[in-house]
Design a protein around this motif. Structure first.
Motif, PDB file in Angstrom:
ATOM      1  N   PRO A 192       0.805  -1.228   0.000  1.00  0.00           N
ATOM      2  CA  PRO A 192       0.000   0.000   0.000  1.00  0.00           C
ATOM      3  C   PRO A 192       0.836   1.276   0.000  1.00  0.00           C
ATOM      4  O   PRO A 192       0.367   2.324  -0.452  1.00  0.00           O
ATOM      5  CB  PRO A 192      -0.826  -0.122   1.293  1.00  0.00           C
ATOM      6  CG  PRO A 192      -0.079  -1.096   2.148  1.00  0.00           C
ATOM      7  CD  PRO A 192       0.582  -2.046   1.202  1.00  0.00           C
ATOM      8  N   LEU A 193       2.076   1.207   0.486  1.00  0.00           N
ATOM      9  CA  LEU A 193       2.929   2.396   0.451  1.00  0.00           C
ATOM     10  C   LEU A 193       3.334   2.732  -0.977  1.00  0.00           C
ATOM     11  O   LEU A 193       3.434   3.906  -1.350  1.00  0.00           O
ATOM     12  CB  LEU A 193       4.162   2.182   1.324  1.00  0.00           C
ATOM     13  CG  LEU A 193       3.907   2.040   2.829  1.00  0.00           C
ATOM     14  CD1 LEU A 193       5.232   1.867   3.573  1.00  0.00           C
ATOM     15  CD2 LEU A 193       3.145   3.237   3.369  1.00  0.00           C
ATOM     16  N   PRO A 229      -1.359   6.055   9.739  1.00  0.00           N
ATOM     17  CA  PRO A 229      -0.008   6.588   9.995  1.00  0.00           C
ATOM     18  C   PRO A 229       0.543   6.159  11.354  1.00  0.00           C
ATOM     19  O   PRO A 229       0.697   6.970  12.266  1.00  0.00           O
ATOM     20  CB  PRO A 229      -0.222   8.096   9.917  1.00  0.00           C
ATOM     21  CG  PRO A 229      -1.640   8.293  10.346  1.00  0.00           C
ATOM     22  CD  PRO A 229      -2.390   7.098   9.849  1.00  0.00           C
ATOM     23  N   ALA A 230       0.888   4.873  11.455  1.00  0.00           N
ATOM     24  CA  ALA A 230       1.357   4.319  12.731  1.00  0.00           C
ATOM     25  C   ALA A 230       2.873   4.313  12.856  1.00  0.00           C
ATOM     26  O   ALA A 230       3.407   4.142  13.949  1.00  0.00           O
ATOM     27  CB  ALA A 230       0.821   2.898  12.892  1.00  0.00           C
ATOM     28  N   THR A 231       3.586   4.490  11.737  1.00  0.00           N
ATOM     29  CA  THR A 231       5.046   4.467  11.720  1.00  0.00           C
ATOM     30  C   THR A 231       5.534   5.639  10.875  1.00  0.00           C
ATOM     31  O   THR A 231       4.751   6.222  10.107  1.00  0.00           O
ATOM     32  CB  THR A 231       5.565   3.159  11.097  1.00  0.00           C
ATOM     33  OG1 THR A 231       5.151   3.111   9.711  1.00  0.00           O
ATOM     34  CG2 THR A 231       5.015   1.935  11.839  1.00  0.00           C
ATOM     35  N   PRO A 232       6.821   5.997  10.953  1.00  0.00           N
ATOM     36  CA  PRO A 232       7.311   7.087  10.094  1.00  0.00           C
ATOM     37  C   PRO A 232       7.035   6.863   8.601  1.00  0.00           C
ATOM     38  O   PRO A 232       6.568   7.799   7.935  1.00  0.00           O
ATOM     39  CB  PRO A 232       8.807   7.141  10.415  1.00  0.00           C
ATOM     40  CG  PRO A 232       8.875   6.714  11.841  1.00  0.00           C
ATOM     41  CD  PRO A 232       7.838   5.626  11.972  1.00  0.00           C
ATOM     42  N   PRO A 233       7.272   5.660   8.036  1.00  0.00           N
ATOM     43  CA  PRO A 233       6.976   5.490   6.608  1.00  0.00           C
ATOM     44  C   PRO A 233       5.495   5.651   6.266  1.00  0.00           C
ATOM     45  O   PRO A 233       5.154   6.244   5.237  1.00  0.00           O
ATOM     46  CB  PRO A 233       7.468   4.067   6.308  1.00  0.00           C
ATOM     47  CG  PRO A 233       8.516   3.805   7.337  1.00  0.00           C
ATOM     48  CD  PRO A 233       8.012   4.492   8.571  1.00  0.00           C
ATOM     49  N   THR A 234       4.595   5.133   7.114  1.00  0.00           N
ATOM     50  CA  THR A 234       3.172   5.280   6.808  1.00  0.00           C
ATOM     51  C   THR A 234       2.709   6.716   7.023  1.00  0.00           C
ATOM     52  O   THR A 234       1.872   7.231   6.270  1.00  0.00           O
ATOM     53  CB  THR A 234       2.329   4.310   7.650  1.00  0.00           C
ATOM     54  OG1 THR A 234       2.638   4.484   9.045  1.00  0.00           O
ATOM     55  CG2 THR A 234       2.601   2.865   7.257  1.00  0.00           C
ATOM     56  N   ALA A 236       4.621   9.311   6.540  1.00  0.00           N
ATOM     57  CA  ALA A 236       5.178  10.046   5.404  1.00  0.00           C
ATOM     58  C   ALA A 236       4.357   9.811   4.148  1.00  0.00           C
ATOM     59  O   ALA A 236       4.139  10.746   3.359  1.00  0.00           O
ATOM     60  CB  ALA A 236       6.627   9.626   5.175  1.00  0.00           C
ATOM     61  N   ALA A 237       3.902   8.577   3.932  1.00  0.00           N
ATOM     62  CA  ALA A 237       3.101   8.279   2.741  1.00  0.00           C
ATOM     63  C   ALA A 237       1.823   9.099   2.733  1.00  0.00           C
ATOM     64  O   ALA A 237       1.458   9.717   1.720  1.00  0.00           O
ATOM     65  CB  ALA A 237       2.786   6.787   2.692  1.00  0.00           C
ATOM     66  N   ARG A 238       1.142   9.128   3.874  1.00  0.00           N
ATOM     67  CA  ARG A 238      -0.103   9.904   3.937  1.00  0.00           C
ATOM     68  C   ARG A 238       0.203  11.402   3.936  1.00  0.00           C
ATOM     69  O   ARG A 238      -0.507  12.192   3.292  1.00  0.00           O
ATOM     70  CB  ARG A 238      -0.901   9.517   5.180  1.00  0.00           C
ATOM     71  CG  ARG A 238      -2.242  10.239   5.252  1.00  0.00           C
ATOM     72  CD  ARG A 238      -3.119   9.714   6.376  1.00  0.00           C
ATOM     73  NE  ARG A 238      -3.623   8.377   6.087  1.00  0.00           N
ATOM     74  CZ  ARG A 238      -4.636   7.807   6.744  1.00  0.00           C
ATOM     75  NH1 ARG A 238      -5.238   8.459   7.732  1.00  0.00           N
ATOM     76  NH2 ARG A 238      -5.039   6.593   6.432  1.00  0.00           N
ATOM     77  N   GLY A 239       1.256  11.804   4.632  1.00  0.00           N
ATOM     78  CA  GLY A 239       1.598  13.217   4.677  1.00  0.00           C
ATOM     79  C   GLY A 239       1.946  13.780   3.312  1.00  0.00           C
ATOM     80  O   GLY A 239       1.574  14.909   2.979  1.00  0.00           O
ATOM     81  N   ALA A 240       2.667  12.997   2.503  1.00  0.00           N
ATOM     82  CA  ALA A 240       3.011  13.458   1.157  1.00  0.00           C
ATOM     83  C   ALA A 240       1.759  13.666   0.313  1.00  0.00           C
ATOM     84  O   ALA A 240       1.666  14.629  -0.463  1.00  0.00           O
ATOM     85  CB  ALA A 240       3.944  12.456   0.489  1.00  0.00           C
ATOM     86  N   LEU A 241       0.778  12.783   0.464  1.00  0.00           N
ATOM     87  CA  LEU A 241      -0.480  12.950  -0.269  1.00  0.00           C
ATOM     88  C   LEU A 241      -1.199  14.221   0.175  1.00  0.00           C
ATOM     89  O   LEU A 241      -1.769  14.946  -0.652  1.00  0.00           O
ATOM     90  CB  LEU A 241      -1.372  11.727  -0.060  1.00  0.00           C
ATOM     91  CG  LEU A 241      -0.882  10.413  -0.700  1.00  0.00           C
ATOM     92  CD1 LEU A 241      -1.738   9.245  -0.236  1.00  0.00           C
ATOM     93  CD2 LEU A 241      -0.904  10.514  -2.222  1.00  0.00           C
ATOM     94  N   TYR A 277      11.127   8.748   1.592  1.00  0.00           N
ATOM     95  CA  TYR A 277      10.240   7.633   1.896  1.00  0.00           C
ATOM     96  C   TYR A 277       9.631   7.147   0.582  1.00  0.00           C
ATOM     97  O   TYR A 277       8.826   7.857  -0.034  1.00  0.00           O
ATOM     98  CB  TYR A 277       9.137   8.065   2.856  1.00  0.00           C
ATOM     99  CG  TYR A 277       9.635   8.576   4.183  1.00  0.00           C
ATOM    100  CD1 TYR A 277       9.792   7.720   5.266  1.00  0.00           C
ATOM    101  CD2 TYR A 277       9.943   9.926   4.361  1.00  0.00           C
ATOM    102  CE1 TYR A 277      10.245   8.189   6.497  1.00  0.00           C
ATOM    103  CE2 TYR A 277      10.395  10.406   5.576  1.00  0.00           C
ATOM    104  CZ  TYR A 277      10.548   9.534   6.646  1.00  0.00           C
ATOM    105  OH  TYR A 277      11.004  10.006   7.860  1.00  0.00           O
ATOM    106  N   GLY A 278      10.060   5.966   0.150  1.00  0.00           N
ATOM    107  CA  GLY A 278       9.535   5.450  -1.112  1.00  0.00           C
ATOM    108  C   GLY A 278       9.829   6.345  -2.293  1.00  0.00           C
ATOM    109  O   GLY A 278       9.037   6.433  -3.238  1.00  0.00           O
TER     110      GLY A 278
END
Length: 393
Positions: A192-193, A229-234, A236-241, A277-278
């Motif tokens: 999903p990321l 958004p439970a971890t830094p990567p998740t 960041a994924a939502r934050g970038a969107l 991130y990704g």
């Protein structure tokens, strides 16, 4: 010593001397990643320069190869490569025969393409992508279950880099095709990321079509589908969107939605330190860049917010060059609207110094430089040279 070598040497020395700020031979060598003796020999006409060396020197000087050679009719390396990239993706699902290197080698090449994208070094992508994309397609076709998802993820990243080059050079149809192939490959990853990263990139289609409200709706759907958004990567994924949604909402003239998304991005940046991130930069500094972009996109009374932000903060040197140069391009527009043409030109010069290719191909840069020349009827030589460089005249 041949006349061609002598002429090239004179032109290298000339463009080094008129750069802003002026570069020494050592600074040019450092920026180009070559030995000081190499620069000295080329400027004295004692050494020929290969095609790769010409590109390296031109990039370091912030000009293109045709201008370095004094040939305004010569072709552009990136645009010349776009048909080959188009051919390479035409057979994405029925790959042609050919070699497939070990996965470690493919991973290294994709990482280099990603680094080139973030540094706005589109020529490197253009040089690599026509061969790398078909090879990755073959690798996916041949991969066993254990490797298939990993190869698919590499394809997503490679398509993204090639799409960035296409988008920056106004090949919108090719860029859109590459985004759709990113979606196709992402569906084979089950991550999903990666899907969130693809949704972030897909927004370029809506920007190009000026379909801002449709793009905002697509991003809001992607936000709802992104992992919690439970971890830094998740986070960041939502934050970038949310960052992207804020900008496209501002382009749509929806200040309320822009502020809401920007606030969510800022909150999520508290959970993710600045980093990649990704393949997407996110964190507090990236949000600050987007705060300026949102203010400029909203225009009017909001321009003062962009100027205030720039007085208090500048993007750090370790931020990806494309994003950092974008900050100064946005700032220049705000300064121009605020009646500060001198500051606007300084910001555009900073953007060029950070990422020459990104700056030269940005349509706002051409428009704003042309406006600066109209405002200054007796344009300074530096402004005229800049206008020639970015094809504003």
């Amino acid at each position: 010593m041949t006349a061609d070598r002598a002429e090239l040497g004179r032109r290298v020395a000339y463009f080094r001397g008129v750069s802003r700020p002026r570069m020494t031979q050592q600074q040019l060598a450092d920026r180009a990643g070559v030995a000081l003796g190499t620069v000295r020999k080329i400027e004295r006409g004692e050494r020929a320069a290969s095609g790769r060396m010409l590109e390296t020197l031109a990039d370091a000087l912030g000009i293109d190869v045709p201008r370095l050679l004094g040939d305004a009719t010569a072709s552009c390396a990136v645009r010349d490569a776009l048909p080959a990239i188009s051919d390479a993706i035409a057979v994405y699902d029925i790959p042609t025969d050919g070699p497939v290197r070990p996965l470690s080698r493919l991973t290294s090449d994709v990482q280099q393409c990603t680094a080139a994208r973030l540094a706005a070094q589109y020529k490197r992508i253009a040089h690599t992508a026509p061969d790398l994309l078909p090879e990755l397609s073959r690798a996916l076709h041949q991969a066993d279950d254990a490797d298939a998802e990993r190869v698919a993820a590499l394809l997503v990243s490679a398509y993204r880099s090639a799409g960035a080059a296409a988008y920056k050079y106004s090949a919108q149809d090719l860029s859109a095709r590459l985004v759709e192939l990113m979606r196709w490959a992402a569906a084979r990853c089950g991550d999903p990321l990666i899907a969130a990263a693809v949704a972030y990139v897909r927004t370029e289609i809506f920007f190009a079509a000026r379909a801002h409200r449709a793009g905002l709706a697509a991003l809001e759907t992607a936000i709802d589908r992104s992992p919690a958004p439970a971890t830094p990567p998740t986070a960041a994924a939502r934050g970038a969107l949310h960052m992207r949604a804020a900008v496209i909402a501002a382009r749509a003239g929806d200040a309320t939605a822009a502020r809401t998304h920007l606030g969510e991005a800022e909150r999520l940046a508290g959970q993710a330190p600045e980093g990649l991130y990704g393949g997407t930069a996110f964190g507090p500094d990236s949000v600050r860049v987007h705060q300026v972009a949102v203010a400029v996109s909203l225009g009017g009374d909001h321009v003062g917010e962009a100027l205030a932000m720039a007085r208090a903060w500048k993007p750090p040197a370790d931020m990806p060059a494309e994003r950092r140069s974008g900050f100064y391009i946005e700032l220049a527009r705000a300064q121009l609207w605020a009646g500060r043409p001198g500051d606007a030109f300084e910001s555009l010069t900073a953007a060029r110094r950070i990422a020459p290719l990104h700056t030269r191909e940005h349509p706002w840069v051409r428009h704003d430089v042309a406006t600066l020349r109209r405002l200054r009827r007796s344009a300074a030589p530096a402004l005229s040279a800049f206008a020639e460089w970015c094809h504003a005249i």
